[in-house]
Scaffold this motif. Sequence first.
Motif, PDB file in Angstrom:
ATOM      1  N   UNK A 289      19.357 -45.856  83.667  1.00  0.00           N
ATOM      2  CA  UNK A 289      18.188 -45.114  84.135  1.00  0.00           C
ATOM      3  C   UNK A 289      17.578 -45.713  85.399  1.00  0.00           C
TER       4      UNK A 289
ATOM      5  N   UNK B 170      11.618 -34.777  75.933  1.00  0.00           N
ATOM      6  CA  UNK B 170      12.946 -34.999  76.488  1.00  0.00           C
ATOM      7  C   UNK B 170      13.689 -33.673  76.641  1.00  0.00           C
TER       8      UNK B 170
ATOM      9  N   UNK C 286       7.962 -36.951  71.535  1.00  0.00           N
ATOM     10  CA  UNK C 286       8.702 -37.528  72.658  1.00  0.00           C
ATOM     11  C   UNK C 286      10.084 -36.890  72.774  1.00  0.00           C
TER      12      UNK C 286
ATOM     13  N   UNK D 233      12.414 -31.525  79.444  1.00  0.00           N
ATOM     14  CA  UNK D 233      12.901 -31.989  80.743  1.00  0.00           C
ATOM     15  C   UNK D 233      14.279 -31.398  81.024  1.00  0.00           C
TER      16      UNK D 233
ATOM     17  N   UNK E 172      15.317 -40.093  78.937  1.00  0.00           N
ATOM     18  CA  UNK E 172      15.349 -41.283  78.092  1.00  0.00           C
ATOM     19  C   UNK E 172      14.210 -41.261  77.081  1.00  0.00           C
TER      20      UNK E 172
ATOM     21  N   UNK F 289      16.129 -39.675  86.966  1.00  0.00           N
ATOM     22  CA  UNK F 289      15.633 -38.697  85.997  1.00  0.00           C
ATOM     23  C   UNK F 289      15.810 -37.288  86.541  1.00  0.00           C
TER      24      UNK F 289
ATOM     25  N   UNK G   8      12.255 -43.748  74.376  1.00  0.00           N
ATOM     26  CA  UNK G   8      12.106 -45.174  74.132  1.00  0.00           C
ATOM     27  C   UNK G   8      12.039 -45.480  72.656  1.00  0.00           C
TER      28      UNK G   8
END
Lengths: 253, 393
Positions: A52, A160, A156, A163, A84, A78, A86
């Motif tokens: 990344x 992702x 999260x 995106x 990504x 990105x 975490x």
Amino acid sequence: MSEKILQIENLTVDFDGFRALNNLNFSLDTGELRVIIGPNGAGKTTFLDVITGKTKPTTGQVTFKGKSTKGNVEYQIARLGVGRKFQTPRIYLNLTPRENLELSCNRYKNVWNALFGKPSSAERRTVAGLIETIGLDAKADLKAALLSHGEKQRLEIGMLVAQSPDLLLVDEPVAGLTDEETENVGNLLLALAESHSIIVIEHDMEFVRQIARKVTVLHQGTVLCEGSMDEVQNDPRVIEVYLGKQEDDRAAA
Amino acid sequence: MDALIQSKSKARQRLLIEAGIVAAIALLLLFVIPPILVGSGQGFRVNLLGRYLALAIAALGIDLIWGFTGILSLGQGVFFALGGYSLAMFLLLQLPDGQLPDFFSPYGVTELPWLWQPFYSLPFTLFAIVFIPTIVAATLGYLVFRNRIRGVYFSILTQAALIVFFNFFNGQQKLINGTNGLKTDTATIFGQTVSSPPVQAFLYTLTILLLVGGYALSRWLTSGRSGRLLVAVRDDEARMRFSGYDPTMFKVLVFAISAGLAGIAGALYTVQSGIITPQAMNIAFSIEMVIWVAVGGRATIVGAILGTLIVNFAKSILSERFPQFWYFFQGGLFLIVVTVLPGGILGWLREDGVRLVRSQINKRRPLQTYPSLEEDPGVQYERKNLANRESDG
């Protein structure tokens, strides 16, 4: 499709003399779901950091979709299509889940668009759909700080997806989740794998068995072996470094 | 979709109400408060109010960068002074041809320094007031933020910049009168002395209009997507990066805007107080600016203005009564705000104040069952939906 989406050659990362990654070679087919396991300190997270752009490789190179990512920083990588997640959920705590998703969903991430752009109705529909998928309808307009740990994890993952990257990097997605939530996340990842390439880092062996088709074992910053879950589990080197030596066998089982 | 249109028209309604309130307050400040103060023999307080409203513009900038974006700049005094000096230089040049501002003669300066030349022009001066601070901040910000210098390191850097600028302005007698600063109250503009009542009344009005403008700019920046991105910088910059945003540019933008606001504030403050000296770049003054925002309430915009007025009027009233003790009051006030009211005055009003008032007038519906059942949105949602389903069947 056997085209490689990600190719890593002779990758070495040196932190002041400590070799986090050592001459590592790795490749991922487009559309593949790969699980990476390895004992603590094997270099799993550093591996994601390099892909990344967070960490610069000392030597070696990363090729994503046929292009070297050298010289790109995180946000550029990105934008190329790497998402990504975490280990501990990283979301914007003072924004609502809807706003969190909207920021990730937005295609034009420059300052100008932030000032003068408005979310398109297609984006708004995507966000509304995602909120339903991750099961946060009732809390969509509360501050994300008020969500539970599991809800944050789901949010999260939702960000992702919003995106819509080509490659998803997922770091221990089920840490701290209940068995039921773990299974849900597993199914979510399997569903995502139909249209994305995914790398999952995981410790939970039950979970690995649920989702894994192909497993890579990292040890001391290099690939120890690769193969199906059964192959890997029966590999004597893996048993030695990861699942424990002979005398620890009982404890591991 | 219906709900969307409804929420949109509701948002527009709320915006109209807010605009109405702002306009009402502005009119009050323009036409009602000055006569009252003059009538009660407190005419000098109008000038003070004008100065503090000018300071409030700088506080708006601090609220943007610190309150919303979470970057603590302790160097806003630099931008404040740059704006103030720009306007002061213009005013001092309002002389018959060939004459130099008075202060040059004791130093034996006979020719106008090149730095002063562009300040003959009013358009350039107006440009300079806003954009010299903006450009300085954008350059400094870009270098600092690109190298990912954050948090307390950034604060220290801005303070170091403050000292550099302070020493430069303080030491340049032949250029800008050094530690004595530039006096603007005897200068003339459009044939009138700057300190004369008509000019001061004009400046008072201008300050209020620019404060309203600054308020509108801040509201616009902090609503919608850009506002959410500012909060995102504060909450989790790394997440932003990995989602494809470049936080550097957003931080540079907000730092530059806050500097521009400080520049405007400095110019307006200078002409209303009659002098600008390097003391505007005193470390304590820049920290005071942060205190105003903390007292009013971070990330509230209105709080920044309110905090500036409250702290400064408290300062002027208390220092008239107890000249030696003002700094103790100020320190005490800051301690109280940090320990008891972390959200500032406005944060307290929004959280506990509303609850307190409601419980006093008993407007709140007493709970029938457990709070978790009455107030949990999840439970409420299920209840609503289950009710719908029943009515369908």
